[in-house]
Design a protein around this motif. Structure first.
Motif, PDB file in Angstrom:
ATOM      1  N   ALA A 137       0.827  -1.209   0.000  1.00 40.32           N
ATOM      2  CA  ALA A 137       0.000   0.000   0.000  1.00 40.32           C
ATOM      3  C   ALA A 137       0.861   1.258   0.000  1.00 40.32           C
ATOM      4  O   ALA A 137       0.589   2.220  -0.740  1.00 40.32           O
ATOM      5  CB  ALA A 137      -0.931  -0.010   1.212  1.00 40.32           C
ATOM      6  N   LEU A 138       1.917   1.265   0.808  1.00 44.77           N
ATOM      7  CA  LEU A 138       2.806   2.431   0.861  1.00 44.77           C
ATOM      8  C   LEU A 138       3.582   2.597  -0.439  1.00 44.77           C
ATOM      9  O   LEU A 138       3.851   3.726  -0.862  1.00 44.77           O
ATOM     10  CB  LEU A 138       3.777   2.297   2.034  1.00 44.77           C
ATOM     11  N   ALA A 139       3.945   1.478  -1.075  1.00 40.11           N
ATOM     12  CA  ALA A 139       4.674   1.559  -2.343  1.00 40.11           C
ATOM     13  C   ALA A 139       3.834   2.232  -3.419  1.00 40.11           C
ATOM     14  O   ALA A 139       4.332   3.065  -4.190  1.00 40.11           O
ATOM     15  CB  ALA A 139       5.094   0.159  -2.801  1.00 40.11           C
ATOM     16  N   VAL A 140       2.549   1.890  -3.478  1.00 36.19           N
ATOM     17  CA  VAL A 140       1.645   2.531  -4.442  1.00 36.19           C
ATOM     18  C   VAL A 140       1.506   4.014  -4.128  1.00 36.19           C
ATOM     19  O   VAL A 140       1.583   4.876  -5.015  1.00 36.19           O
ATOM     20  CB  VAL A 140       0.270   1.842  -4.430  1.00 36.19           C
ATOM     21  N   ALA A 141       1.314   4.323  -2.837  1.00 43.91           N
ATOM     22  CA  ALA A 141       1.137   5.721  -2.429  1.00 43.91           C
ATOM     23  C   ALA A 141       2.374   6.560  -2.744  1.00 43.91           C
ATOM     24  O   ALA A 141       2.264   7.674  -3.263  1.00 43.91           O
ATOM     25  CB  ALA A 141       0.816   5.781  -0.933  1.00 43.91           C
ATOM     26  N   VAL A 142       3.559   6.021  -2.442  1.00 48.37           N
ATOM     27  CA  VAL A 142       4.770   6.811  -2.650  1.00 48.37           C
ATOM     28  C   VAL A 142       5.054   7.011  -4.141  1.00 48.37           C
ATOM     29  O   VAL A 142       5.599   8.054  -4.545  1.00 48.37           O
ATOM     30  CB  VAL A 142       5.983   6.151  -1.951  1.00 48.37           C
ATOM     31  N   THR A 143       4.647   6.054  -4.986  1.00 52.24           N
ATOM     32  CA  THR A 143       4.822   6.220  -6.433  1.00 52.24           C
ATOM     33  C   THR A 143       4.023   7.411  -6.942  1.00 52.24           C
ATOM     34  O   THR A 143       4.519   8.239  -7.713  1.00 52.24           O
ATOM     35  CB  THR A 143       4.395   4.942  -7.176  1.00 52.24           C
ATOM     36  N   VAL A 144       2.777   7.510  -6.493  1.00 56.96           N
ATOM     37  CA  VAL A 144       1.908   8.611  -6.924  1.00 56.96           C
ATOM     38  C   VAL A 144       2.428   9.949  -6.404  1.00 56.96           C
ATOM     39  O   VAL A 144       2.540  10.936  -7.150  1.00 56.96           O
ATOM     40  CB  VAL A 144       0.463   8.374  -6.444  1.00 56.96           C
ATOM     41  N   VAL A 145       2.780   9.995  -5.116  1.00 58.71           N
ATOM     42  CA  VAL A 145       3.219  11.256  -4.507  1.00 58.71           C
ATOM     43  C   VAL A 145       4.561  11.700  -5.087  1.00 58.71           C
ATOM     44  O   VAL A 145       4.779  12.883  -5.360  1.00 58.71           O
ATOM     45  CB  VAL A 145       3.318  11.104  -2.978  1.00 58.71           C
ATOM     46  N   GLN A 146       5.474  10.746  -5.315  1.00 55.24           N
ATOM     47  CA  GLN A 146       6.781  11.105  -5.848  1.00 55.24           C
ATOM     48  C   GLN A 146       6.686  11.677  -7.258  1.00 55.24           C
ATOM     49  O   GLN A 146       7.343  12.668  -7.587  1.00 55.24           O
ATOM     50  CB  GLN A 146       7.701   9.883  -5.836  1.00 55.24           C
ATOM     51  N   ASN A 147       5.851  11.063  -8.085  1.00 57.59           N
ATOM     52  CA  ASN A 147       5.678  11.594  -9.436  1.00 57.59           C
ATOM     53  C   ASN A 147       5.009  12.965  -9.420  1.00 57.59           C
ATOM     54  O   ASN A 147       5.299  13.814 -10.264  1.00 57.59           O
ATOM     55  CB  ASN A 147       4.880  10.614 -10.288  1.00 57.59           C
TER      56      ASN A 147
END
Length: 308
Positions: free
Chosen positions: A210-220
Motif C-alpha cells: 500500500a505504501l509503495a503505491v502511495a509513494v509512487t503517486v506522490v513522488q511523481n
C-alpha cells in the motif's frame, strides 16, 4: 576490517541499490517534466503510464528496491540507509549526460566529501542490528508521528504551487520511503525466520504494498510540481533520516561508537548532509534547466541520450 567483511553483502547491495535508485530518479524526473503543468495528479499519472521511458525509470527504481531489500536482509537500517545517499554520486554523471552538460569541479569536490563521509560513518559507527520485533508502544508512537505529518503535507500541497508544493510533497515522500525501509527490514526478518508462511501471516507486507503505491503517486507529483532544486535534496536526505530514526525507536538499532570516534561520526554525518544538499540542489537545477525545453524536444533528447 572484520566488521566490514562480515557486512560486505549489505554494503555492496546498498551501493547497487543507490545506483539503480539514481537511474529511476533521474529518468522519471525527465519524463514527469514533459507533462503539462496544468495536469492534476490523476492526469499526470495517466500521461506517465503511457511513456516507455517512464516505465524504464520505474524498472530502475524497482531494481533499486530489490537491492535495498537484499542489503537490509544482511545489515541494519543504520548501515544501509546512509549508503543510499550515495545515489547522488551516480545521479550526477547520469543527469549530466542526459542534459548534455559537464560536471563542475565544485560538484566533484562535494562528491569526494560525500564518499569520504560515508566511509567514515560506516567504519567509525559500525551500525548494529536491533531486535527486529517492534514493540507495540514504539510502533504506535512512530505511526503517531509520521502519519499525521504525511497527511498535513499532502493537504497543504494541494493548496500551493511550484517550489512550496514540491517541498511539501518531497517531505511526504521522504517519510513514506523511510517507513517502507522499516517495513522492508521487518519483512526480510520474518521471511528469514518463518519463510513465506511467516511473512504472509503478518500485516507488514500488505502495508508495504500500500505504501509503495502511495509513494509512487506522490513522488511523481513532486517531480511534476517543478522546483526540483527543492524536492530532490529533501527526498534523498529525508529518507535515511526518517528510516534511521525509526530504526532506533522501533527496532532498537544502535551504533557501536567508542570514545573519540563519536566526534568523527558527528563530523561525518554533518558532511554527508551538507554534501547531499549541495549535490542534490545542483543536480535538480540542471533538471530544471532541461525542463524549460518544449516537451516534445526534451523527450527526443532523452531518448537520444539513452540510445547512445
Amino acid at each position: 576490517m572484520g566488521w566490514v567483511a562480515h557486512h560486505a553483502i549489505a554494503i555492496v547491495a546498498g551501493l547497487l541499490a543507490a545506483f539503480w535508485a539514481a537511474v529511476g530518479i533521474v529518468v522519471r524526473q525527465r519524463v514527469a517534466q514533459t507533462v503539462p503543468a496544468n495536469h492534476d495528479s490523476s492526469a499526470t499519472m495517466s500521461s506517465l503510464l503511457t511513456s516507455p521511458l517512464w516505465w524504464a525509470g520505474t524498472l530502475g527504481a524497482v531494481a533499486g528496491y530489490v537491492f535495498q531489500a537484499l542489503a537490509l536482509a544482511h545489515g541494519s537500517l543504520l548501515l544501509v540507509q546512509p549508503l543510499l545517499v550515495s545515489s547522488l554520486l551516480f545521479a550526477l554523471p547520469l543527469s549530466a549526460r542526459l542534459c548534455h552538460q559537464h560536471i563542475s569541479r565544485l560538484d566533484w569536490g562535494w562528491a569526494i566529501v560525500l564518499t569520504a563521509a560515508l566511509a567514515v560513518f560506516v567504519l567509525f559507527g559500525q551500525p548494529r542490528e536491533g531486535h527486529n520485533r517492534p514493540p507495540v508502544p514504539a510502533w504506535t508512537m512512530a505511526l503517531a508521528l509520521t502519519v499525521p505529518l504525511v497527511i498535513v503535507c499532502l493537504v497543504a500541497a494541494r493548496r500551493t504551487f511550484g517550489r512550496v508544493r514540491a517541498m511539501l510533497l518531497a517531505v511526504a515522500v521522504a517519510v513514506l520511503l523511510g517507513m517502507i525501509a522499516v517495513l522492508t527490514k521487518i519483512c526480510t526478518h520474518r521471511y528469514a525466520v518463518g519463510g513465506w508462511h511467516g511473512l504472509v501471516t503478518v500485516p507488514a507486507p500488505y502495508l508495504l504494498v500500500a505504501l509503495a503505491v502511495a509513494v509512487t503517486v506522490v513522488q511523481n507529483s513532486a517531480f511534476h510540481a517543478g522546483a526540483l532544486q527543492a524536492s530532490v535534496p529533501i527526498m534523498l536526505v529525508g529518507e535515511p533520516v526518517v528510516a534511521v530514526l525509526l530504526g532506533v525507536v522501533v527496532l532498537g538499532e544502535h551504533l557501536a561508537v567508542r570514545g573519540s570516534a563519536a566526534l568523527g561520526l558527528i563530523v561525518a554525518v554533518g558532511a554527508m548532509v551538507a554534501a547531499t544538499i549541495a549535490l542534490g540542489r545542483d543536480q535538480a537545477l540542471e533538471s530544471g534547466a532541461v525542463s524549460s525545453k518544449p516537451p516534445g524536444a526534451q523527450q527526443e533528447d532523452e531518448f537520444d541520450a539513452l540510445r547512445r
